[in-house]
Design an enzyme around this catalytic site. Structure first.
Site, PDB file in Angstrom:
ATOM      1  N   SER A   1      -6.036   3.621   4.494  1.00 13.49           N
ATOM      2  CA  SER A   1      -5.469   2.859   3.374  1.00 13.49           C
ATOM      3  C   SER A   1      -6.561   2.230   2.519  1.00 13.49           C
ATOM      4  O   SER A   1      -6.567   1.022   2.266  1.00 13.49           O
ATOM      5  CB  SER A   1      -4.503   1.782   3.888  1.00 13.49           C
ATOM      6  OG  SER A   1      -3.638   1.354   2.856  1.00 13.49           O
TER       7      SER A   1
ATOM      8  N   LYS B   1       0.234   3.821  -2.707  1.00 17.35           N
ATOM      9  CA  LYS B   1      -0.700   4.941  -2.622  1.00 17.35           C
ATOM     10  C   LYS B   1       0.003   6.294  -2.527  1.00 17.35           C
ATOM     11  O   LYS B   1      -0.622   7.329  -2.744  1.00 17.35           O
ATOM     12  CB  LYS B   1      -1.634   4.749  -1.420  1.00 17.35           C
ATOM     13  CG  LYS B   1      -2.560   3.542  -1.541  1.00 17.35           C
ATOM     14  CD  LYS B   1      -3.470   3.418  -0.331  1.00 17.35           C
ATOM     15  CE  LYS B   1      -4.483   2.284  -0.475  1.00 17.35           C
ATOM     16  NZ  LYS B   1      -3.890   0.947  -0.314  1.00 17.35           N
TER      17      LYS B   1
ATOM     18  N   SER C   1       0.795  -1.238   0.000  1.00 23.35           N
ATOM     19  CA  SER C   1       0.000   0.000   0.000  1.00 23.35           C
ATOM     20  C   SER C   1       0.824   1.283   0.000  1.00 23.35           C
ATOM     21  O   SER C   1       0.238   2.369  -0.084  1.00 23.35           O
ATOM     22  CB  SER C   1      -0.958   0.010   1.194  1.00 23.35           C
ATOM     23  OG  SER C   1      -2.086  -0.790   0.928  1.00 23.35           O
TER      24      SER C   1
END
Length: 518
Positions: free
Chosen positions: A324, A79, A76
């Site tokens: 997230s 991102k 993640s």
């Protein structure tokens, strides 16, 4: 805990992020390279791979690097480029609009012709927002639509799932289908999902009581579970069948027990949004005589009858980055594709992200990004390129809003601490370090900013892969706490602790577990 104390060396040249020694910068005399090498030498990383970079945020001088060019799965932390590119391309004040439109003529309270529900990708649209649209139409005096309800999701393409996403996660809330029209069941904005609540029956042998939020008949509930006596196993499974909207509840739950609460994805979120809107119309006394049809483009010249705007992007970044949210990342990726090239698809959006990264000095020839969220295991980004991005965005006019969206270590507020809210507590990194977390099986990451004991702001990027330990989050935390305790002259080693203080369920960050209780 122990220290290395070395003489200060004046006028050290900045090390490059494209190469250098496999471990620390050779010119450093603070002891920082030795300290971080010690942490990464932990047995939990035996046989694994680490790409780590630490730099002075103000000067860009590299203070430590270990395999800075190694391409690893960032999870993640993907991102970070997605969110930064969105702020630049879409803009901090960008909003997603959902419209109700018509082309037919109005005769008194009757609208003759089709009614269009047109979305542009709002990942925060709640059932109450569709209800407000229906209320506005009813307040205008319309009580009957002699036509169909047509759901226009054509701002994005019809590809619902990202490249190489895990098939066995399809019903899990963090892998919802992507559409320009969808519904979120809560103010975490888990778009494309419903919340299934299972409560035990009053007595053993009874069927559990199941409710769905929002209330909708778009999903069917198949209850195969049983209530058992007090003290029995609470062993419930809530899953959606592939290709359908039948959600099966199986297993057992004891009398007086907690039952279960699961966020489950829907099949075809456009139909979900249309169903919720149609129910809202009926509740407000507006009858649509024709059927619902999906994927129909709104004709030019259609009249707008009602409209809803999402929060601006600078505020949307809070639930997106703090928790997230994978689906927010993918919506933003497709929205960038539409903005830059008129094509709301992954390829166009990723090209837009790449264009932004090149513009700020990130070498996109040394990374691979195939989605916006990091769900795909095909993403490969070295820590050196993430560090370049973290340094570059400090000069952007929207940096303050973007920085505000990063999780804060040990802040208990879910919308401040986010996925770091239980980590690094009781250390100098608490309420100091900000970073984006990342977790996949065998892949973990932490990239962001921390202020050291001398008041110097540092940038760090940590990407760890191919380990077999249940969690390497304690190693990430030890690196960041070491940075927070150290100065330019003296490094203070903080040994990694157990996984208990970082993650309570193996290597899954808080955002992968619902309800978000950690």
């Amino acid at each position: 805990m122990y220290r290395w104390i070395w003489p200060v060396v004046i006028g050290i040249a900045a090390a490059g992020l494209s190469g250098g020694s496999p471990a620390g910068a050779d010119t450093d005399r603070s002891g920082l390279p030795e300290a971080l090498d010690t942490i990464l030498g932990d047995s939990r990383m035996e046989g694994g791979a680490a790409s780590v970079v630490v730099a002075d945020a103000a000067s860009g001088e590299v203070l430590y690097q270990r395999q800075p060019t190694s391409r690893l799965m960032p999870a993640s932390t993907t991102k970070l480029p997605t969110s930064a590119a969105a702020m630049e391309i879409l803009g901090p004040d960008h909003t997603f609009t959902t419209d109700v439109l018509a082309t037919g003529r109005r005769q008194g309270s009757v609208l003759n012709g089709d009614l269009y529900l047109r979305g542009t990708g709002d990942p925060t649209a709640l059932a109450k927002d569709y209800d407000a649209l229906a209320a506005d139409l009813a307040e205008s005096g319309v009580t009957r639509v002699n036509g169909r309800l047509l759901a226009d999701d054509t701002r994005f393409d019809s590809v619902r799932l990202g490249r190489s996403w895990a098939a066995d996660d399809e019903s899990s809330y963090y892998e919802a289908q992507i559409s320009a029209l969808s519904v979120a069941p809560d103010t975490d904005y888990d778009t494309g999902t419903v919340i299934v609540q299972v409560a035990p029956g009053a007595a053993a042998g009874e069927e559990p009581v199941v409710s769905v939020t929002p209330k909708t008949e778009y999903v069917d509930i198949d209850v195969r579970a049983t209530t058992v006596g007090s003290g029995g196993a609470n062993d419930l499974t809530v899953e959606r069948e592939h290709g359908a909207n039948t959600i099966t509840v199986s297993g057992t739950t004891p009398v007086g027990g907690s039952g279960a609460k699961e966020w489950v994805t829907v099949w075809e979120p456009t139909g979900y949004a249309a169903a919720v809107f149609r129910d809202a119309l009926a509740a407000h006394g507006v009858k649509v005589t024709g059927p619902t049809r999906l994927g129909r483009a709104t004709p030019e010249g259609a009249r707008r009858l009602a409209s809803h705007d999402s929060m601006p992007l600078k505020d949307l970044l809070i639930p997106f980055m703090k928790l997230s949210n994978n689906m927010h990342a993918e919506v933003l990726t497709k929205a960038m594709g539409h903005k830059v090239s008129g094509a709301g698809r992954w390829g166009a959006g990723l090209a837009a992200v790449s264009g932004y990264l090149k513009g700020v000095g990130v070498d996109t020839g040394k990374l691979r990004q195939v989605d916006g969220s990091g769900l795909s295991r095909m993403n490969n980004i070295p820590a050196g390129q993430l560090a370049k991005l973290l340094l570059a965005v400090r000069g952007e006019p929207w940096y303050a809003d973007w920085y505000r969206s990063l999780p804060v270590a040990c802040d208990p507020d879910r919308f401040v601490g986010g996925t770091l809210r239980t980590r690094m507590c009781g250390t100098p990194a608490a309420l100091n370090a900000r970073a984006k977390t990342g977790s996949l099986t065998g892949a973990s990451g932490l990239s962001g900013y921390v202020t050291d004991a001398g008041g110097r702001e540092l940038v760090y990027s940590i990407v760890l892969n191919n380990y077999l330990a249940s969690s390497v989050k304690p190693l990430e935390d030890a690196i960041v706490v070491t940075l927070a305790k150290s100065t330019a002259d003296e490094a203070v080693l903080v040994k990694p602790g157990s996984a208990r203080g970082a993650e309570r369920d193996g290597d899954l960050e808080c955002s992968w577990r619902k309800p978000a209780e950690c």
